[in-house]
Scaffold this motif. Structure first.
Motif, mmCIF file in Angstrom:
data_model
loop_
_atom_site.group_PDB
_atom_site.id
_atom_site.type_symbol
_atom_site.label_atom_id
_atom_site.label_comp_id
_atom_site.label_asym_id
_atom_site.label_seq_id
_atom_site.Cartn_x
_atom_site.Cartn_y
_atom_site.Cartn_z
ATOM 1 N N LYS A 139 49.847 44.089 32.837
ATOM 2 C CA LYS A 139 48.896 44.154 33.938
ATOM 3 C C LYS A 139 47.495 44.583 33.484
ATOM 4 O O LYS A 139 46.618 44.820 34.317
ATOM 5 C CB LYS A 139 49.422 45.116 35.016
ATOM 6 C CG LYS A 139 50.713 44.618 35.677
ATOM 7 C CD LYS A 139 51.211 45.586 36.729
ATOM 8 C CE LYS A 139 52.486 45.041 37.396
ATOM 9 N NZ LYS A 139 53.026 45.975 38.409
ATOM 10 N N VAL A 140 47.328 44.683 32.159
ATOM 11 C CA VAL A 140 46.046 45.140 31.625
ATOM 12 C C VAL A 140 45.435 44.066 30.725
ATOM 13 O O VAL A 140 46.124 43.482 29.886
ATOM 14 C CB VAL A 140 46.216 46.450 30.824
ATOM 15 C CG1 VAL A 140 44.887 46.887 30.217
ATOM 16 C CG2 VAL A 140 46.784 47.556 31.716
ATOM 17 N N SER B 67 32.192 49.355 24.778
ATOM 18 C CA SER B 67 31.630 48.045 25.118
ATOM 19 C C SER B 67 32.701 47.040 25.539
ATOM 20 O O SER B 67 32.379 45.955 26.037
ATOM 21 C CB SER B 67 30.838 47.482 23.934
ATOM 22 O OG SER B 67 31.682 47.317 22.809
ATOM 23 N N ASP B 68 33.980 47.378 25.349
ATOM 24 C CA ASP B 68 35.060 46.466 25.731
ATOM 25 C C ASP B 68 35.248 46.448 27.251
ATOM 26 O O ASP B 68 35.139 47.488 27.913
ATOM 27 C CB ASP B 68 36.378 46.872 25.063
ATOM 28 C CG ASP B 68 36.398 46.569 23.576
ATOM 29 O OD1 ASP B 68 35.944 45.467 23.203
ATOM 30 O OD2 ASP B 68 36.852 47.424 22.801
ATOM 31 N N ARG B 69 35.555 45.263 27.779
ATOM 32 C CA ARG B 69 35.823 45.115 29.218
ATOM 33 C C ARG B 69 37.321 45.302 29.451
ATOM 34 O O ARG B 69 38.137 44.557 28.905
ATOM 35 C CB ARG B 69 35.380 43.733 29.687
ATOM 36 C CG ARG B 69 35.676 43.436 31.165
ATOM 37 C CD ARG B 69 35.381 41.969 31.483
ATOM 38 N NE ARG B 69 35.814 41.603 32.812
ATOM 39 C CZ ARG B 69 35.047 41.643 33.898
ATOM 40 N NH1 ARG B 69 33.790 42.041 33.782
ATOM 41 N NH2 ARG B 69 35.516 41.275 35.074
ATOM 42 N N VAL B 70 37.692 46.303 30.241
ATOM 43 C CA VAL B 70 39.101 46.593 30.517
ATOM 44 C C VAL B 70 39.383 46.351 31.997
ATOM 45 O O VAL B 70 38.659 46.848 32.860
ATOM 46 C CB VAL B 70 39.458 48.047 30.146
ATOM 47 C CG1 VAL B 70 40.920 48.342 30.480
ATOM 48 C CG2 VAL B 70 39.193 48.313 28.665
ATOM 49 N N GLU B 71 40.428 45.551 32.260
ATOM 50 C CA GLU B 71 40.824 45.269 33.638
ATOM 51 C C GLU B 71 42.262 45.714 33.871
ATOM 52 O O GLU B 71 43.122 45.528 33.005
ATOM 53 C CB GLU B 71 40.727 43.776 33.934
ATOM 54 C CG GLU B 71 39.323 43.192 33.837
ATOM 55 C CD GLU B 71 39.345 41.681 33.991
ATOM 56 O OE1 GLU B 71 39.741 41.194 35.065
ATOM 57 O OE2 GLU B 71 38.990 40.990 33.011
ATOM 58 N N GLY C 102 43.586 42.979 37.460
ATOM 59 C CA GLY C 102 42.473 42.096 37.766
ATOM 60 C C GLY C 102 41.180 42.784 38.164
ATOM 61 O O GLY C 102 40.182 42.127 38.446
ATOM 62 N N ILE C 103 41.191 44.114 38.172
ATOM 63 C CA ILE C 103 39.988 44.867 38.561
ATOM 64 C C ILE C 103 39.443 45.619 37.345
ATOM 65 O O ILE C 103 40.176 46.349 36.688
ATOM 66 C CB ILE C 103 40.297 45.863 39.691
ATOM 67 C CG1 ILE C 103 40.829 45.111 40.926
ATOM 68 C CG2 ILE C 103 39.058 46.669 40.058
ATOM 69 C CD1 ILE C 103 41.323 46.009 42.026
ATOM 70 N N GLN C 104 38.168 45.402 37.073
ATOM 71 C CA GLN C 104 37.559 46.082 35.928
ATOM 72 C C GLN C 104 37.431 47.580 36.203
ATOM 73 O O GLN C 104 36.982 47.990 37.272
ATOM 74 C CB GLN C 104 36.172 45.499 35.642
ATOM 75 C CG GLN C 104 35.511 46.108 34.404
ATOM 76 C CD GLN C 104 34.178 45.441 34.081
ATOM 77 O OE1 GLN C 104 33.805 44.462 34.713
ATOM 78 N NE2 GLN C 104 33.489 45.968 33.089
#
Length: 245
Positions: A27-28, A45-49, A52-54
């Motif tokens: 789920k990540v 700087s990494d985008r973590v969701e 589905g939500i950041q």
């Protein structure tokens, strides 16, 4: 770089353990790719969701609150009652209480947005001392107080030994003021301990949490913990958990 589950927990999304479960369940996402390995590390700087939500990577914050009576140790209440986060109206970080104090209990409560830190403090093997002052209906005998010191049988098991000190008595009103130091965190534990020896707790206040006190604060006041205090709390928790593992 930090471990992914630590970043998720620090963002206040879930506890460290629950964050690990979310990763295992797929789920990540990191930078758009699903991650299921727990050893993955990420940078700021990494985008973590998550689902589905950041997530918003918040800086960790740590507060000490003097909780008044008549306040819920939660971030919300379906009955519309006052909650501890109401005392932080301008706080942007999503803070939550570390453990809880009963609705009718006042005193020292910690709040943070650092899930790992909260879990460390609430670990079952953690033995950070918590000092309470109780006003009891009736004056407990020395023998009954010794029962509390040795540990007393409750419906969820015997309590660990406690430190108990009679501070004052009012023979006319038949009440007593008693200091009790425990390191466990069971639900309504102090009240139930006194009920087990036949004395109702009329008022209860947590005055100390480890080395932290309410010095300089009035009910409803809060202050931010210093970096040194946070470091000391981590050290106490890790030392205690290691000793009892």
């Amino acid at each position: 770089m930090e471990r992914l589950q630590k970043v998720i927990a620090r963002a206040g999304v879930a506890s460290r353990r629950k964050s690990e479960e979310l990763i295992k369940e797929g789920k990540v996402k990191v930078n758009g790719k699903i991650v299921t390995e727990l050893g993955v590390k990420v940078t700021s700087s990494d985008r973590v969701e998550v689902n589905g939500i950041q997530i918003e990577k918040e800086e960790p914050v740590y507060f000490l609150l003097y909780k008044p009576r008549g306040v819920i140790s939660s971030v919300s209440d379906d009955k519309g009652r006052k909650v501890v986060t109401d005392f932080f109206p301008y706080q942007q970080e999503r803070i939550f209480p570390v453990g809880r104090l009963d609705y009718d209990t006042s005193g020292l409560l910690l709040l943070t947005n650092d899930g790992e830190f909260a879990n460390l403090l609430m670990h079952p093997r953690n033995e950070i001392e918590k000092t309470y002052v109780a006003k009891t209906k009736g004056i407990p005998s020395k023998e009954n107080l010794r029962k509390l010191e040795r540990g007393i049988r409750l419906e969820d098991g015997k309590t660990a030994p406690a430190k108990v000190k009679m501070l004052s008595v009012d023979k006319q009103k038949q009440t007593a003021i008693i200091e009790i130091i425990i390191h466990e965190g069971r639900n309504r534990q102090v009240r139930r301990m006194f009920e087990a020896i036949g004395h109702e707790v009329l008022k209860l206040k947590r005055e100390k949490y480890g080395f932290l006190t309410l010095h300089g604060l009035s009910a409803g006041d809060a202050r931010e913990l210093t970096h040194h205090e946070v470091k000391l709390l981590r050290g106490l928790s890790l030392e205690s958990t290691k000793k009892n593992s």
